[in-house]
Motif scaffolding. Structure first.
Motif, PDB file in Angstrom:
ATOM      1  N   LEU A 472      38.095  57.043  40.263  1.00 52.04           N
ATOM      2  CA  LEU A 472      39.166  56.178  40.326  1.00 52.04           C
ATOM      3  C   LEU A 472      38.464  54.946  39.339  1.00 52.04           C
ATOM      4  N   GLU A 473      39.351  54.651  38.534  1.00 55.23           N
ATOM      5  CA  GLU A 473      39.093  53.750  37.690  1.00 55.23           C
ATOM      6  C   GLU A 473      39.816  52.534  37.545  1.00 55.23           C
ATOM      7  N   LEU A 474      39.279  51.094  37.443  1.00 56.29           N
ATOM      8  CA  LEU A 474      39.896  49.946  37.385  1.00 56.29           C
ATOM      9  C   LEU A 474      39.972  49.315  36.066  1.00 56.29           C
ATOM     10  N   VAL A 475      41.192  48.555  36.040  1.00 55.85           N
ATOM     11  CA  VAL A 475      41.271  47.819  34.706  1.00 55.85           C
ATOM     12  C   VAL A 475      41.016  46.577  34.901  1.00 55.85           C
ATOM     13  N   ARG A 520      45.770  47.463  41.157  1.00 50.94           N
ATOM     14  CA  ARG A 520      45.238  47.987  42.471  1.00 50.94           C
ATOM     15  C   ARG A 520      45.096  46.718  43.520  1.00 50.94           C
ATOM     16  N   LEU A 521      45.007  45.563  43.142  1.00 50.31           N
ATOM     17  CA  LEU A 521      45.010  44.524  44.064  1.00 50.31           C
ATOM     18  C   LEU A 521      46.327  44.159  44.836  1.00 50.31           C
ATOM     19  N   ARG A 522      47.232  44.457  44.103  1.00 51.81           N
ATOM     20  CA  ARG A 522      48.739  44.310  44.784  1.00 51.81           C
ATOM     21  C   ARG A 522      48.716  45.606  45.626  1.00 51.81           C
ATOM     22  N   GLN A 523      47.952  46.471  45.672  1.00 51.46           N
ATOM     23  CA  GLN A 523      48.215  47.952  46.321  1.00 51.46           C
ATOM     24  C   GLN A 523      47.474  47.568  47.716  1.00 51.46           C
ATOM     25  N   VAL A 524      46.235  46.701  47.603  1.00 56.26           N
ATOM     26  CA  VAL A 524      45.659  46.540  48.668  1.00 56.26           C
ATOM     27  C   VAL A 524      46.465  45.854  49.592  1.00 56.26           C
ATOM     28  N   GLU A 638      40.792  46.034  28.476  1.00 62.59           N
ATOM     29  CA  GLU A 638      42.139  45.517  28.309  1.00 62.59           C
ATOM     30  C   GLU A 638      42.969  46.145  29.249  1.00 62.59           C
ATOM     31  N   PRO A 639      44.053  45.272  29.837  1.00 66.04           N
ATOM     32  CA  PRO A 639      44.851  45.878  30.921  1.00 66.04           C
ATOM     33  C   PRO A 639      46.000  46.536  30.058  1.00 66.04           C
ATOM     34  N   VAL A 640      46.369  47.713  30.905  1.00 64.13           N
ATOM     35  CA  VAL A 640      47.719  48.267  29.838  1.00 64.13           C
ATOM     36  C   VAL A 640      48.614  48.623  31.033  1.00 64.13           C
ATOM     37  N   GLY A 641      49.875  48.996  30.553  1.00 67.63           N
ATOM     38  CA  GLY A 641      51.019  49.010  31.482  1.00 67.63           C
ATOM     39  C   GLY A 641      50.839  50.101  32.534  1.00 67.63           C
TER      40      GLY A 641
END
Length: 782
Positions: A472-475, A520-524, A638-641
């Motif tokens: 599980l990778e986080l950007v 992922r923060l929004r998912q939490v 870098e964040p991606v869509g």
């Protein structure tokens, strides 16, 4: 026998004085005879003033003196005193009690061997006597003769030197007059009497303690010596063995240490004389296989007859190689089995050292055996455990691969029809197929919400699987706190309103942003708010509170509710995957039981903490605390869509075409996508397998290719590789559109040559956005 001449009388006491009569030194036994240490005293103190005056300045060289009795009532003792004036000054005074006739002094006197000449110089007898004395004095051994009363009749120079005196001074002296150790004197006398009584030689090792307390050890041989008149004397010859005894003691101690080491190590010693073909096996060697020493002969056959037949050839070959070939080394080790007396096989480790002759051939081998049966049993048990562990690991790996394959297949099978459902409902909702009534729009919303709910369950299962596998990778990027909170609240606000719940939000405004993965923060937050909504009865309240923590170094998000609450014993269980407190067929609350497990894992990946406070019947508070700054050493990307990862397409000449080639073998998935793209002005062509997709792409030169990965003939990845390898289609933009969503799927698609990756179910608007962006960069190929 005639009496000895007065000038030759034996006087045991001698004193060396200056001209005033002050004693500077004295002979052995002086303290015993005088009862005090005479050194530094005057002759007047030792005798009396009259005697002292006669010795210092009187005309007589010798005279008698009645020494006062030591005890009251006893008779005075008759002493004889002699004075000798020394060249250069000083006096030598000799004194001692007069011997009684019963002491047989004349016999001893006549038997003595003096050093001064007895005959005129040049006499042949005198020369022989002097030669014999010189011969005896040259011997380093201590040589002496004693009479039956223990008096020395003769001593050689070596014995006199050991007592720091002269041979003549020791003649007619007893042991007690020259030696002071009572224990040793007793030994001397006992041995002398044994020789005289048994008339047989005696050999004894005896110690002699000197005045400086040092101890000399002698090996003394004493034998009877009979004179011509029949009188028996004791002849003694003593050899200094102090060094020998020291070495023997060291050897004894070394042997003791070796024996202790052998016993402690339970070593069975052996020694083999190769040339003589004789062998020695120690009792411990035989005891290792259960035999007493006398039960087994010391022979080569004893060894070879007890070695296991399967090991014998190997052992003998190894021994032969080391004996014959010096290059093999002088040491070797063998491990083999030996038959014990009780019929069992014992594992033995044999250690050997080879001794060689000048030509390098082994002439002797020595070593020891160690019983390693227990070690071998442990090794075998360890090997069994290792094999079982390896098989278990292989089985687990196989199960893991099967699980991944199952999840991948299930993901594809679930996402493929779900993609059609959501795609059709989205297309219908946008009026692609004509206008809709309000009832129809309501039904479409129900379809869409149900589809999205099913999609969220699928995504939760995949996320938990990725988390457990470490995939599980986080950007990470800057995340605006207020925006994420409002996005999460908007997603649950309508559902809360429908259930009759009030939703509140409060923030102290101290923290503007933090470093994390926005999605992922929004998912939490969404998972926690959804749970609060789910477990709060109608008319209750839920809310989100945001505040600064740890003096501004962190931010806390607290989701609270007035719901049913959680029992103390269940607070840890709720974070376990697939655990639901409201379980069973009659449960009132839907869900997979994965939400909180995923929330905890996502918080940990953000280096944060998750705590819960709850009271049954009153509600719960879930608090997430996340650091504001990234931890030291973290890597930022870098964040991606969402769901999209792009690769810059290979530059190629511009074209004006708006043809899209869709490669997908499921008609339900292509129909709504085809209608949607056509409604937005694109010309759409369909390929049903990988081979057809390659052929049509080469013929049409489309603006964009939407390539499903699981295709007949050959799959989408192979099709992309074929097209990239062809110069005529290498520059065509290609999008991997697939239901695969397992770890590494996106990377494999991009590595094969895809310009973008979209996983099903996908929003039609998202597909349109990607197609428009890539189509603007392309044009039909000439």
């Amino acid at each position: 026998m005639s009496a000895p001449p007065p000038d030759a009388a034996w006087l045991p006491l001698w004193l060396l004085c200056d001209e005033r009569g002050v004693v500077s030194t004295y002979g052995p036994g002086g303290e015993e005879l005088l009862g005090l240490d005479p050194r530094g005293r005057t002759l007047a103190e030792l005798f009396d003033a009259v005697v002292a005056q006669r010795l210092v300045s009187g005309p007589e060289d010798r005279f008698a003196w009645a020494r006062p009795a030591a005890k009251e009532g006893a008779a005075p003792m008759s002493w004889r005193l002699e004075r000798h004036r020394l060249e250069g000054g000083g006096l030598l005074v000799r004194a001692g009690p007069v011997k009684a006739a019963t002491e047989e002094v004349p016999t001893a006197w006549e038997r003595r061997i003096p050093r001064q000449p007895l005959h005129p110089e040049g006499n042949i007898l005198e020369q022989q006597r002097a030669f014999m004395l010189a011969l005896l004095d040259a011997d380093p051994s201590l040589i002496f003769v004693k009479d039956r009363h223990g008096r020395f009749i003769f001593v050689n120079k070596a014995l006199a030197d050991s007592y720091s005196t002269t041979p003549d001074a020791m003649v007619l002296a007893s042991n007690s007059q020259v030696h002071s150790n009572a224990q040793e004197l007793k030994v001397f006398d006992v041995v002398d009497q044994r020789v005289l009584q048994t008339l047989t030689p005696v050999r004894v090792e005896e110690s002699v303690t000197l005045r400086d307390e040092s101890v000399i050890w002698y090996e003394t041989h004493k034998r009877p010596l009979r004179a011509p008149n029949g009188e028996t004397f004791v002849l003694g010859i003593a050899v200094d063995i102090t060094e020998r005894r020291r070495v023997e003691k060291l050897l004894h101690e070394a042997n003791q240490r070796l024996e202790m080491a052998v016993r402690a190590g339970q070593l069975g010693l052996w020694d083999w004389d190769v040339a003589a073909n004789t062998v020695y096996f120690s009792p411990a060697w035989k005891a290792q296989i259960g035999y007493e020493d006398a039960e087994l002969p010391n022979s080569i056959e004893t060894l070879t007859g007890h070695i296991h037949p399967e090991d014998l050839t190997r052992v003998l070959e190894a021994v032969g190689r080391h004996l014959q070939d010096p290059t093999k080394g002088d040491r070797y080790v063998n491990e083999f089995r030996m038959l014990a007396k009780d019929g069992t096989w014992r594992w033995i480790a044999g250690y050997a050292l080879v001794l060689r002759d000048a030509a390098g051939a082994g002439v002797r081998a020595t070593g020891f055996h160690v019983d390693i049966t227990e070690r071998k049993a442990q090794e075998e048990a360890q090997q069994v455990l290792s094999d079982n562990l390896r098989q278990t690991n292989e089985h687990l790996e196989r199960l893991g691969r099967m699980k991944d394959e199952f999840l991948a297949n299930m993901s594809h099978e679930l996402r493929t029809p779900l993609n059609a459902v959501l795609g059709q409902s989205e297309a219908m909702g946008e009026g692609i197929f004509g206008p809709l009534t309000e009832e129809q729009r309501s039904s479409l919303r129900t379809i869409e919400e149900s589809g999205k709910h099913l999609l969220s369950l699928i995504n939760d299962v995949l996320d938990v699987t990725k988390s457990n596998a470490g995939h599980l990778e986080l950007v990470f990027a800057p995340v605006p706190v207020e925006e994420v909170c409002q996005e999460s609240l908007r997603l649950v606000r309508e559902q809360a309103r429908r259930k009759g719940l009030s939703l509140s939000y409060a923030s102290d405004g101290q923290v503007v942003g933090l470093w994390g993965d926005r999605r992922r923060l929004r998912q939490v937050l969404l998972n926690l708010l959804s749970n609060a909504k789910k477990f709060t009865p109608e008319g209750g309240r839920i809310g989100l509170e945001v505040a600064s923590a740890h003096e501004g170094a962190a931010v806390s998000f607290t989701v609270w509710d007035t719901g049913i609450g959680i029992a103390d014993e269940d607070r840890q269980r709720i974070f376990e995957p697939f655990v639901q407190l409201d379980a069973g067929l009659a449960r009132r609350h839907e869900g997979s039981g994965l939400g909180l497990a995923l929330v905890r894992r996502l918080v940990e990946l953000h280096h944060g903490t998750l705590t819960v406070e709850s009271t049954l019947g009153k509600g719960s508070r879930f608090t997430v605390v996340l650091p504001v700054e990234p931890p030291a050493g973290s890597v930022t990307l870098e964040p991606v869509g969402l769901g999209v990862m792009t690769r810059l397409p290979t530059p190629y000449p511009l074209s004006a075409g708006r043809t899209v080639l869709i490669a997908d073998d499921h008609e339900a998935n292509t129909r709504h996508l085809e209608d949607y793209l056509k409604a937005h002005g694109f010309l759409v062509r369909i390929a049903r397998d990988g081979e057809e997709a390659v052929r049509m792409c080469r013929e049409m030169k489309p603006a964009v290719v939407l390539m499903d990965i699981q295709l007949p003939r050959f799959n989408g990845l192979e099709a992309i590789r074929h097209l990239r390898a062809d110069a005529t289609t290498a520059a065509v933009p290609m999008v991997a559109l697939t239901a695969l969503a397992m770890p590494g799927d996106r990377e494999r698609c991009l590595a094969a040559g895809a310009d973008a990756y979209l996983h099903k179910p996908v929003r039609l608007g998202e597909v349109l956005e990607v197609v428009n962006r890539l189509a603007l960069r392309s044009a039909p190929m000439a």
